[in-house]
Design a protein around this motif. Structure first.
Motif, mmCIF file in Angstrom:
data_model
loop_
_atom_site.group_PDB
_atom_site.id
_atom_site.type_symbol
_atom_site.label_atom_id
_atom_site.label_comp_id
_atom_site.label_asym_id
_atom_site.label_seq_id
_atom_site.Cartn_x
_atom_site.Cartn_y
_atom_site.Cartn_z
ATOM 1 N N LEU A 21 0.848 -1.190 0.000
ATOM 2 C CA LEU A 21 0.000 0.000 0.000
ATOM 3 C C LEU A 21 0.883 1.240 0.000
ATOM 4 O O LEU A 21 1.731 1.399 0.875
ATOM 5 C CB LEU A 21 -0.913 0.005 1.227
ATOM 6 N N TYR A 22 0.692 2.079 -0.994
ATOM 7 C CA TYR A 22 1.433 3.337 -1.078
ATOM 8 C C TYR A 22 0.499 4.467 -0.685
ATOM 9 O O TYR A 22 -0.682 4.439 -1.018
ATOM 10 C CB TYR A 22 1.953 3.559 -2.504
ATOM 11 N N SER A 23 1.025 5.436 0.042
ATOM 12 C CA SER A 23 0.214 6.586 0.439
ATOM 13 C C SER A 23 1.074 7.840 0.366
ATOM 14 O O SER A 23 2.302 7.760 0.418
ATOM 15 C CB SER A 23 -0.338 6.385 1.849
ATOM 16 N N PRO A 24 0.430 9.006 0.241
ATOM 17 C CA PRO A 24 1.189 10.256 0.143
ATOM 18 C C PRO A 24 2.081 10.492 1.360
ATOM 19 O O PRO A 24 3.176 10.998 1.232
ATOM 20 C CB PRO A 24 0.122 11.344 0.056
ATOM 21 N N GLN A 25 1.624 10.105 2.533
ATOM 22 C CA GLN A 25 2.412 10.206 3.761
ATOM 23 C C GLN A 25 2.836 8.797 4.141
ATOM 24 O O GLN A 25 1.990 7.913 4.254
ATOM 25 C CB GLN A 25 1.575 10.842 4.876
ATOM 26 N N ALA A 26 4.113 8.587 4.341
ATOM 27 C CA ALA A 26 4.618 7.267 4.709
ATOM 28 C C ALA A 26 4.067 6.840 6.072
ATOM 29 O O ALA A 26 3.772 7.686 6.914
ATOM 30 C CB ALA A 26 6.139 7.289 4.755
ATOM 31 N N ALA B 203 -5.940 6.632 2.897
ATOM 32 C CA ALA B 203 -5.216 5.523 2.267
ATOM 33 C C ALA B 203 -5.706 4.171 2.777
ATOM 34 O O ALA B 203 -6.004 3.276 1.987
ATOM 35 C CB ALA B 203 -3.715 5.671 2.511
ATOM 36 N N ILE B 204 -5.819 4.021 4.087
ATOM 37 C CA ILE B 204 -6.195 2.715 4.636
ATOM 38 C C ILE B 204 -7.668 2.420 4.406
ATOM 39 O O ILE B 204 -8.039 1.314 4.015
ATOM 40 C CB ILE B 204 -5.808 2.575 6.138
ATOM 41 N N PHE B 205 -8.548 3.409 4.618
ATOM 42 C CA PHE B 205 -9.970 3.142 4.439
ATOM 43 C C PHE B 205 -10.310 2.851 2.976
ATOM 44 O O PHE B 205 -11.059 1.925 2.682
ATOM 45 C CB PHE B 205 -10.821 4.301 4.957
ATOM 46 N N GLU B 206 -9.756 3.624 2.050
ATOM 47 C CA GLU B 206 -10.045 3.369 0.637
ATOM 48 C C GLU B 206 -9.451 2.048 0.174
ATOM 49 O O GLU B 206 -10.063 1.341 -0.623
ATOM 50 C CB GLU B 206 -9.560 4.533 -0.224
ATOM 51 N N ALA B 207 -8.270 1.696 0.688
ATOM 52 C CA ALA B 207 -7.657 0.412 0.309
ATOM 53 C C ALA B 207 -8.507 -0.759 0.794
ATOM 54 O O ALA B 207 -8.493 -1.832 0.183
ATOM 55 C CB ALA B 207 -6.247 0.320 0.883
ATOM 56 N N LEU B 208 -9.260 -0.556 1.867
ATOM 57 C CA LEU B 208 -10.127 -1.606 2.402
ATOM 58 C C LEU B 208 -11.573 -1.441 1.917
ATOM 59 O O LEU B 208 -12.495 -2.009 2.488
ATOM 60 C CB LEU B 208 -10.065 -1.606 3.938
ATOM 61 N N ASP B 209 -11.749 -0.664 0.850
ATOM 62 C CA ASP B 209 -13.058 -0.459 0.219
ATOM 63 C C ASP B 209 -14.113 0.133 1.143
ATOM 64 O O ASP B 209 -15.291 -0.213 1.059
ATOM 65 C CB ASP B 209 -13.589 -1.762 -0.395
ATOM 66 N N ALA B 210 -13.706 1.014 2.019
ATOM 67 C CA ALA B 210 -14.657 1.708 2.887
ATOM 68 C C ALA B 210 -14.854 3.132 2.371
ATOM 69 O O ALA B 210 -13.931 3.732 1.823
ATOM 70 C CB ALA B 210 -14.129 1.746 4.321
ATOM 71 N N THR C 184 -4.107 13.063 8.398
ATOM 72 C CA THR C 184 -4.840 12.464 9.508
ATOM 73 C C THR C 184 -4.464 10.992 9.575
ATOM 74 O O THR C 184 -4.813 10.218 8.699
ATOM 75 C CB THR C 184 -6.358 12.635 9.297
ATOM 76 N N MET C 185 -3.721 10.632 10.613
ATOM 77 C CA MET C 185 -3.179 9.287 10.753
ATOM 78 C C MET C 185 -4.034 8.462 11.715
ATOM 79 O O MET C 185 -4.437 8.955 12.769
ATOM 80 C CB MET C 185 -1.742 9.348 11.267
ATOM 81 N N VAL C 186 -4.292 7.213 11.318
ATOM 82 C CA VAL C 186 -5.090 6.308 12.146
ATOM 83 C C VAL C 186 -4.339 4.993 12.328
ATOM 84 O O VAL C 186 -3.525 4.617 11.485
ATOM 85 C CB VAL C 186 -6.488 6.058 11.519
ATOM 86 N N PRO C 187 -4.607 4.276 13.427
ATOM 87 C CA PRO C 187 -3.917 3.005 13.667
ATOM 88 C C PRO C 187 -4.378 1.915 12.701
ATOM 89 O O PRO C 187 -5.563 1.615 12.604
ATOM 90 C CB PRO C 187 -4.282 2.658 15.109
ATOM 91 N N VAL C 188 -3.432 1.352 11.972
ATOM 92 C CA VAL C 188 -3.714 0.363 10.931
ATOM 93 C C VAL C 188 -4.411 -0.876 11.499
ATOM 94 O O VAL C 188 -5.419 -1.326 10.962
ATOM 95 C CB VAL C 188 -2.414 -0.051 10.203
#
Length: 132
Positions: A42-47, A61-68, A117-121
């Motif tokens: 998974l690549y995102s603008p912010q590492a 990045a995480i929500f869209e990658a998980l189809d949410a 906005t960073m969230v716990p994976v």
């Protein structure tokens, strides 16, 4: 006098090399965080970053990658994500989140880092029923 001068120079050089190596290791460790979803990196603008032993990613990045689908309320700094029958409400800075009307405790709260906005994976993934 030459011996003292050479010893002092050697000590300064060794200290400089050791300090540089430690800084390089910290930077390398930060750049080694990789997140994979179904075997794809998974690549995102912010590492990804580590906060208290937890990997954090930009929420989009995480929500869209998980189809949410996501909704961001800038006024309250709250993200709402939905996928299938699951709804997650996470407020930035809060150590709790709501998943399907059930309040859960977070090890690390969501936060703003370098404008992202960073969230716990792990929390996000498991809340959406994924295996981590």
């Amino acid at each position: 006098m030459k011996k003292i001068w050479l010893t002092l120079m050697a000590a300064v050089m060794i200290f400089s090399v050791a300090l540089g190596a430690n800084q390089g290791q910290a930077a390398a460790a930060a750049s080694q965080i990789s997140i994979y979803i179904d075997g794809q990196k998974l690549y995102s603008p912010q590492a990804p970053i580590m906060v208290k032993g937890r990997a954090m990613l930009p929420m989009r990045a995480i929500f869209e990658a998980l189809d949410a689908t996501i909704d961001w309320n800038a006024k309250t700094k709250t993200v709402t994500a939905k996928r299938d029958q699951t709804t997650i409400v996470l407020k930035i800075g809060s150590t709790s989140a709501v998943v399907n009307n059930r309040t859960l405790t977070l090890d690390v709260p969501g936060q703003i880092y370098k404008g992202s906005t960073m969230v716990p994976v792990r929390f996000v993934s498991e809340a959406l029923g994924e295996k981590v």
